[in-house]
Design a protein around this motif. Structure first.
Motif, PDB file in Angstrom:
ATOM      1  N   ASN A  39     -35.304 -10.659  60.851  1.00  0.00           N
ATOM      2  CA  ASN A  39     -34.728  -9.459  60.250  1.00  0.00           C
ATOM      3  C   ASN A  39     -34.552  -9.598  58.739  1.00  0.00           C
ATOM      4  O   ASN A  39     -34.833  -8.651  57.998  1.00  0.00           O
ATOM      5  N   ASP A  53     -25.818  -5.709  57.267  1.00  0.00           N
ATOM      6  CA  ASP A  53     -26.856  -6.661  57.674  1.00  0.00           C
ATOM      7  C   ASP A  53     -26.293  -8.074  57.696  1.00  0.00           C
ATOM      8  O   ASP A  53     -26.478  -8.809  58.669  1.00  0.00           O
ATOM      9  N   LEU A  57     -26.252 -10.148  61.092  1.00  0.00           N
ATOM     10  CA  LEU A  57     -27.172 -11.283  61.145  1.00  0.00           C
ATOM     11  C   LEU A  57     -26.456 -12.618  61.020  1.00  0.00           C
ATOM     12  O   LEU A  57     -26.937 -13.636  61.523  1.00  0.00           O
ATOM     13  N   LYS A  98     -31.976  -3.692  64.562  1.00  0.00           N
ATOM     14  CA  LYS A  98     -32.528  -4.988  64.163  1.00  0.00           C
ATOM     15  C   LYS A  98     -33.803  -5.354  64.911  1.00  0.00           C
ATOM     16  O   LYS A  98     -33.996  -6.473  65.348  1.00  0.00           O
TER      17      LYS A  98
END
Length: 174
Positions: A39, A53, A57, A98
């Motif tokens: 990603n 993000d 992540l 994602k």
């Protein structure tokens, strides 16, 4: 400094056919590094990593799996080559989020297999609908979502996704 694709195993998998791909769930306690790396690669190539993000992540187990979500990974020759997440939003609504495929394998049908698998799994979970945010720069991704049945909707009809880059909003009733 974010890990790049070069930091992952570098098997020659460019000749892999979609039917050779195995899709498996990522379970609590398993290594989510490939999910993060895949990603970060596509987001950084087209956009900038946003706070949401980095949060997702950086801790997919806490932000997705421990909240009742699911993560799926596409494997080829012992390497993760694609991934996607289903994030529960309540009332049977899930965000499809994602989704990424290794850049060396784009155009080989792996994203479609991963997406169709995830839709099937969402139905098995009892999901009523899926939604996603994408970007008009990602023409192939938007086309894929349309091809499997996602429809364009106004952003205000969906839960807030907190992504500045999102300018395409889609949903699918299951």
């Amino acid at each position: 400094m974010p890990q790049t694709m070069e930091g992952m195993k570098s098997a020659d998998i460019t000749g892999v056919a979609p039917e050779e791909i195995e899709i498996r769930p990522l379970e609590i306690g398993e290594d989510g590094t490939a999910f993060r790396v895949l990603n970060e690669e596509w987001i950084s190539r087209y956009f900038v990593l946003e706070a949401k993000d980095r949060e997702t992540l950086g801790d997919p187990e806490g932000t997705i799996l421990r909240k009742g979500g699911r993560m799926y990974q596409a494997w080829a020759d012992g390497e993760v080559v694609g991934c996607v997440a289903l994030i529960p939003m309540g009332n049977g609504v899930y965000e499809l989020s994602k989704m990424a495929v290794s850049p060396t394998l784009h155009g080989k049908g792996i994203g479609r297999r991963l997406l169709l698998h995830t839709i099937t799994e969402a139905r098995a979970l009892g999901a009523a609908s899926l939604f996603l945010g994408s970007n008009s720069k990602l023409k192939n991704a938007v086309h894929l979502y349309e091809a499997v049945g996602f429809e364009h909707v106004p952003p205000q009809s969906l839960p807030d996704m907190h992504y500045e880059r999102a300018d395409v909003f889609m949903s699918m009733q299951l």
